[in-house]
Design a protein around this motif. Structure first.
Motif, PDB file in Angstrom:
ATOM      1  N   ALA A  79     -10.108  -6.959   3.508  1.00 28.54           N
ATOM      2  CA  ALA A  79     -11.442  -7.192   2.952  1.00 28.54           C
ATOM      3  C   ALA A  79     -11.898  -6.063   2.038  1.00 28.54           C
ATOM      4  O   ALA A  79     -12.958  -6.181   1.399  1.00 28.54           O
ATOM      5  N   LEU A  80     -11.140  -4.995   1.925  1.00 24.56           N
ATOM      6  CA  LEU A  80     -11.573  -3.840   1.144  1.00 24.56           C
ATOM      7  C   LEU A  80     -11.785  -4.148  -0.341  1.00 24.56           C
ATOM      8  O   LEU A  80     -12.797  -3.722  -0.911  1.00 24.56           O
ATOM      9  N   ILE A 137      -7.161   4.937   8.263  1.00 26.72           N
ATOM     10  CA  ILE A 137      -6.494   3.700   8.680  1.00 26.72           C
ATOM     11  C   ILE A 137      -6.353   3.756  10.194  1.00 26.72           C
ATOM     12  O   ILE A 137      -5.677   4.636  10.732  1.00 26.72           O
ATOM     13  N   HIS A 138      -6.999   2.837  10.889  1.00 23.64           N
ATOM     14  CA  HIS A 138      -6.961   2.852  12.346  1.00 23.64           C
ATOM     15  C   HIS A 138      -5.580   2.447  12.866  1.00 23.64           C
ATOM     16  O   HIS A 138      -4.814   1.776  12.157  1.00 23.64           O
ATOM     17  N   PRO A 139      -5.251   2.820  14.100  1.00 28.99           N
ATOM     18  CA  PRO A 139      -3.968   2.388  14.667  1.00 28.99           C
ATOM     19  C   PRO A 139      -3.884   0.875  14.720  1.00 28.99           C
ATOM     20  O   PRO A 139      -4.898   0.198  14.933  1.00 28.99           O
ATOM     21  N   ALA A 155      -4.645  -3.625   1.222  1.00 30.91           N
ATOM     22  CA  ALA A 155      -4.932  -4.984   1.683  1.00 30.91           C
ATOM     23  C   ALA A 155      -3.756  -5.618   2.410  1.00 30.91           C
ATOM     24  O   ALA A 155      -3.936  -6.533   3.224  1.00 30.91           O
ATOM     25  N   VAL A 156      -2.537  -5.131   2.145  1.00 29.81           N
ATOM     26  CA  VAL A 156      -1.355  -5.689   2.817  1.00 29.81           C
ATOM     27  C   VAL A 156      -1.388  -5.424   4.322  1.00 29.81           C
ATOM     28  O   VAL A 156      -0.629  -6.058   5.080  1.00 29.81           O
ATOM     29  N   LEU A 157      -2.261  -4.522   4.772  1.00 26.14           N
ATOM     30  CA  LEU A 157      -2.348  -4.216   6.207  1.00 26.14           C
ATOM     31  C   LEU A 157      -3.165  -5.256   6.969  1.00 26.14           C
ATOM     32  O   LEU A 157      -3.348  -5.131   8.179  1.00 26.14           O
ATOM     33  N   GLY A 158      -3.676  -6.257   6.264  1.00 21.37           N
ATOM     34  CA  GLY A 158      -4.317  -7.395   6.919  1.00 21.37           C
ATOM     35  C   GLY A 158      -5.565  -7.043   7.700  1.00 21.37           C
ATOM     36  O   GLY A 158      -6.525  -6.479   7.160  1.00 21.37           O
ATOM     37  N   GLU A 159      -5.581  -7.351   8.997  1.00 22.11           N
ATOM     38  CA  GLU A 159      -6.755  -7.161   9.838  1.00 22.11           C
ATOM     39  C   GLU A 159      -6.907  -5.728  10.345  1.00 22.11           C
ATOM     40  O   GLU A 159      -7.880  -5.424  11.037  1.00 22.11           O
TER      41      GLU A 159
END
Length: 309
Positions: free
Chosen positions: A228-229, A248-250, A201-205
């Motif tokens: 949102a996960l 995890i997308h770029p 979740a720390v990866l934000g958007e």
């Protein structure tokens, strides 16, 4: 045997039987990750002719073989898993030296990719013997193929496997992966997937694709913002069932270019041809060559316009 596969064995002999299958070789065979129909014809043919089958779990593999109508005795099966791989590798090498064809399969998917098999292949190679790969099902490439990864740098993806199980180590690993410009592919078990979601979740958007139960009846592939996960998992207890591939997308690149990139590119363009300047700028800054080339064109166009004035 399931009647569904009765004709598959005949088709396997017809399609693959004329090929060369050396004796004294290890055949590393990918097996289905859920749907038994995902076996290849060549895999079926090699499993038919194998003198021995080394596998993670002999009971699981015997059940799979019987589903295809393949008859292997208990003596032909060799248990080779992460706890005994080095020891069993010696047994396999002895069989290969006797001219036996030995197949290695993991419980599902392609061996050696977060499954045993790498040490076995290394030992076979060190012994001067041959390993022959048979491609097939892989949860990693299956998930990546539908994740819709769009990378501004077109740099492919990084396969990172399983994250550490301890929370502090997992958080440190995610912090490190957060700076990775490529997509990152992870694997996770159902009993740890919600903890992973909280950590991500720390990866934000940043978009994250979750693929669970791939090729099975309740397959589900969905993409959400990392933040949102946790809520997505909380919304339905079914969401955490099954084995997961997590993509995890770029990270989206800012529309504004790095001023340092432009400065370095301007200096190089003053002395070098455009292609050489772009290549060196990419090596120096780590920026994408395609994007730097577009910037170089813009800079050259602007310079030409000023010269005409």
């Amino acid at each position: 045997m399931s009647t569904s596969f009765a004709s598959a064995l005949n088709a396997a002999r017809d399609a693959a039987g004329a090929q060369n299958y050396p004796q004294g070789a290890l055949y590393v065979v990918a097996t289905p990750i859920g749907n038994l129909a995902d076996i290849t014809l060549r895999a079926l043919h090699v499993l038919q002719m194998a003198d021995n089958v080394a596998c993670e779990d002999t009971r699981h593999t015997q059940q799979m073989l019987r589903a295809y109508g393949l008859d292997k005795s208990g003596q032909q099966l060799i248990a080779l898993h992460q706890h005994n791989e080095a020891e069993r590798a010696s047994q396999v090498i002895d069989l290969l030296r006797q001219g036996k064809r030995v197949v290695y399969v993991s419980d599902a998917g392609t061996p050696g990719v977060s499954d045993p098999g790498a040490r076995l292949c290394a030992a076979v190679q060190a012994a001067g013997l041959r390993s022959i790969p048979l491609p097939g099902a892989s949860s990693v490439t299956t998930a990546v193929s539908v994740a819709g990864i769009v990378s501004p740098d077109a740099q492919g993806f990084l396969f990172a496997g399983f994250l550490p199980t301890k929370s502090a180590e997992r958080a440190a690993a995610i912090d490190q992966l957060a700076t990775e410009p490529r997509a990152v592919v992870l694997l996770e078990a159902p009993h740890r997937i919600e903890e992973m979601a909280k950590a991500l979740a720390v990866l934000g958007e940043r978009p994250v694709t979750l693929a669970r139960e791939i090729s099975k009846q309740f397959e589900q592939i969905t993409t959400h913002a990392a933040q949102a996960l946790p809520d997505w998992f909380q919304a339905d207890s079914q969401h955490s069932r099954g084995e997961f591939v997590v993509v995890i997308h770029p990270a989206p690149r800012s529309a504004e270019h790095d001023p340092r990139e432009q400065q370095i590119l301007e200096l190089l363009l003053a002395e070098l041809p455009m292609k050489t300047a772009v290549r060196l700028a990419s090596q120096i800054t780590g920026g994408a060559r395609n994007r730097l080339y577009d910037l170089a064109l813009a800079l050259r166009s602007g310079s030409d316009a000023q010269a005409q004035d």
